[in-house]
Design a protein around this motif. Structure first.
Motif, PDB file in Angstrom:
ATOM      1  N   UNK A 141       0.825  -1.208   0.000  1.00  0.00           N
ATOM      2  CA  UNK A 141       0.000   0.000   0.000  1.00  0.00           C
ATOM      3  C   UNK A 141       0.856   1.254   0.000  1.00  0.00           C
ATOM      4  N   UNK A 142       2.136   1.102   0.360  1.00  0.00           N
ATOM      5  CA  UNK A 142       3.013   2.258   0.520  1.00  0.00           C
ATOM      6  C   UNK A 142       4.204   2.169  -0.435  1.00  0.00           C
TER       7      UNK A 142
ATOM      8  N   UNK B 293      -7.934 -11.899 -16.799  1.00  0.00           N
ATOM      9  CA  UNK B 293      -6.986 -10.795 -16.962  1.00  0.00           C
ATOM     10  C   UNK B 293      -5.635 -11.337 -17.417  1.00  0.00           C
ATOM     11  N   UNK B 294      -5.029 -10.655 -18.380  1.00  0.00           N
ATOM     12  CA  UNK B 294      -3.686 -11.005 -18.845  1.00  0.00           C
ATOM     13  C   UNK B 294      -2.694 -10.064 -18.172  1.00  0.00           C
ATOM     14  N   UNK B 295      -1.759 -10.631 -17.408  1.00  0.00           N
ATOM     15  CA  UNK B 295      -0.868  -9.831 -16.573  1.00  0.00           C
ATOM     16  C   UNK B 295       0.589  -9.958 -17.008  1.00  0.00           C
ATOM     17  N   UNK B 296       1.279  -8.829 -17.039  1.00  0.00           N
ATOM     18  CA  UNK B 296       2.735  -8.828 -17.181  1.00  0.00           C
ATOM     19  C   UNK B 296       3.332  -8.932 -15.786  1.00  0.00           C
ATOM     20  N   UNK B 297       4.300  -9.831 -15.617  1.00  0.00           N
ATOM     21  CA  UNK B 297       4.860 -10.094 -14.291  1.00  0.00           C
ATOM     22  C   UNK B 297       6.325  -9.673 -14.236  1.00  0.00           C
ATOM     23  N   UNK B 298       6.640  -8.844 -13.254  1.00  0.00           N
ATOM     24  CA  UNK B 298       8.016  -8.473 -12.936  1.00  0.00           C
ATOM     25  C   UNK B 298       8.294  -8.890 -11.493  1.00  0.00           C
TER      26      UNK B 298
ATOM     27  N   UNK C  47       6.859  -8.531  -6.257  1.00  0.00           N
ATOM     28  CA  UNK C  47       6.284  -9.039  -7.508  1.00  0.00           C
ATOM     29  C   UNK C  47       5.255  -8.029  -7.979  1.00  0.00           C
ATOM     30  N   UNK C  48       5.445  -7.526  -9.197  1.00  0.00           N
ATOM     31  CA  UNK C  48       4.530  -6.520  -9.741  1.00  0.00           C
ATOM     32  C   UNK C  48       3.774  -7.119 -10.915  1.00  0.00           C
ATOM     33  N   UNK C  49       2.446  -7.134 -10.798  1.00  0.00           N
ATOM     34  CA  UNK C  49       1.583  -7.665 -11.856  1.00  0.00           C
ATOM     35  C   UNK C  49       0.704  -6.541 -12.378  1.00  0.00           C
TER      36      UNK C  49
ATOM     37  N   UNK D 257      -3.638  -3.911 -11.087  1.00  0.00           N
ATOM     38  CA  UNK D 257      -2.259  -3.542 -10.766  1.00  0.00           C
ATOM     39  C   UNK D 257      -1.971  -3.989  -9.342  1.00  0.00           C
ATOM     40  N   UNK D 258      -1.131  -5.002  -9.205  1.00  0.00           N
ATOM     41  CA  UNK D 258      -0.802  -5.535  -7.885  1.00  0.00           C
ATOM     42  C   UNK D 258       0.700  -5.440  -7.642  1.00  0.00           C
TER      43      UNK D 258
END
Length: 293
Positions: free
Chosen positions: A154-155, A194-199, A222-224, A237-238
């Motif tokens: 969240x931050x 949903x189609x997600x790009x994962x970093x 992990x950024x989706x 956006x996670x």
């Protein structure tokens, strides 16, 4: 073996029923009732519910009515004073402490399964949404053997990497793979794929000043982010933070899957309200706690 301990908070809203003010409190948007925090055990492979681990039920205090004839200037001063008092309250007295309390209570349940070296035979992975993004959670996890966390950030926390910040640093990493995720229907969206790009990458988070003696929290991020978003839909956006190792596509997919299982607890709360009609009983706080078990 691994057990997911998924946590979430919901409101039991009794609208404007005032005859039991001592046992009810404001829930926001003019609501009146109780607040329920739940920790639910899930199977890590398929997200099947295994049982209820812990619940806490409480209510907020009703604020006194403003003084008659209060001016706008006086109101600003009063609200400023109230915010300052709330900010300076001890952490254990704040509602956000429930996430740390849930972590501690659930781990205590598994203490009987301790190994000789103090670790747990069952590895407990706590899965929290953004409200659970509290530095104390990471500090507590580090002190407890054989436990882990998956928390939606969240931050935009400060990192040790050249004074960078979480979002800027992680989103600058290369996309590692693309994955499809099934999104359940909510009040704000229809069910869809949903189609997600994962970093993903390791990050070292600087602790807040109140925990400066704890040292940095070394976790994986992990950024989706959703691509090819359907018209009229808000993109997913996670940003997830986890104590678990994320160095391969399989490990990243597992963390992502565990986070999606968090919706199971929202379904549980929905069943309490719409199926079990928990909001229809209108019991006092202690009686409602007994009914919920």
């Amino acid at each position: 073996p691994i057990v997911l301990a998924v946590g979430d908070t919901t409101y039991l809203d009794y609208k404007k029923i005032l005859e039991k003010r001592d046992d009810y409190g404001p829930t926001g948007n003019g609501g009146n009732g109780l607040i329920l925090h739940t920790s639910l055990a899930l199977d890590p492979d398929f997200g099947q519910p295994l049982g209820l681990l812990w619940e806490k039920l409480w209510h907020r205090q009703h604020k006194p009515s403003p003084p008659p004839g209060e001016t706008s200037t006086s109101k600003k001063k009063r609200l400023k004073k109230e915010r300052l008092i709330a900010k300076n309250r001890a952490f254990k007295e704040k509602e956000s402490y429930r996430w740390v309390e849930a972590f501690q209570k659930v781990n205590k349940l598994f203490k009987g399964l301790e190994m000789p070296d103090g670790g747990l035979l069952t590895r407990v992975i706590h899965v929290f949404d953004r409200e659970g993004d509290i530095a104390e959670v990471f500090a507590l996890q580090r002190k407890n053997k054989n436990t882990g966390v998956v928390v939606r950030a969240a931050h935009n926390r400060c990192l040790s990497e050249e004074n960078s910040y979480l979002w800027e640093y992680v989103t600058s990493q290369e996309v590692q793979f693309i994955k499809e995720v099934e999104l359940p229907e909510t009040k704000k969206r229809k069910e869809r794929t949903a189609t997600l790009e994962i970093r993903y990458c390791p990050v070292s988070i600087n602790p807040p000043s109140r925990l400066k003696k704890s040292g940095n929290f070394n976790v994986y991020a992990l950024f989706a982010t959703e691509i090819n978003v359907p018209d009229g839909c808000e993109p997913v956006t996670w940003m997830l933070l986890t104590s678990e190792l994320v160095t391969t596509q399989a490990e990243a997919s597992q963390i992502l899957r565990w986070y999606t299982y968090r919706w199971r607890i929202e379904e549980y709360h929905k069943i309490l309200k719409s199926g079990c009609k928990a909001e229809n009983y209108r019991l006092a706080g202690e009686s409602m706690s007994t009914m919920l078990g």
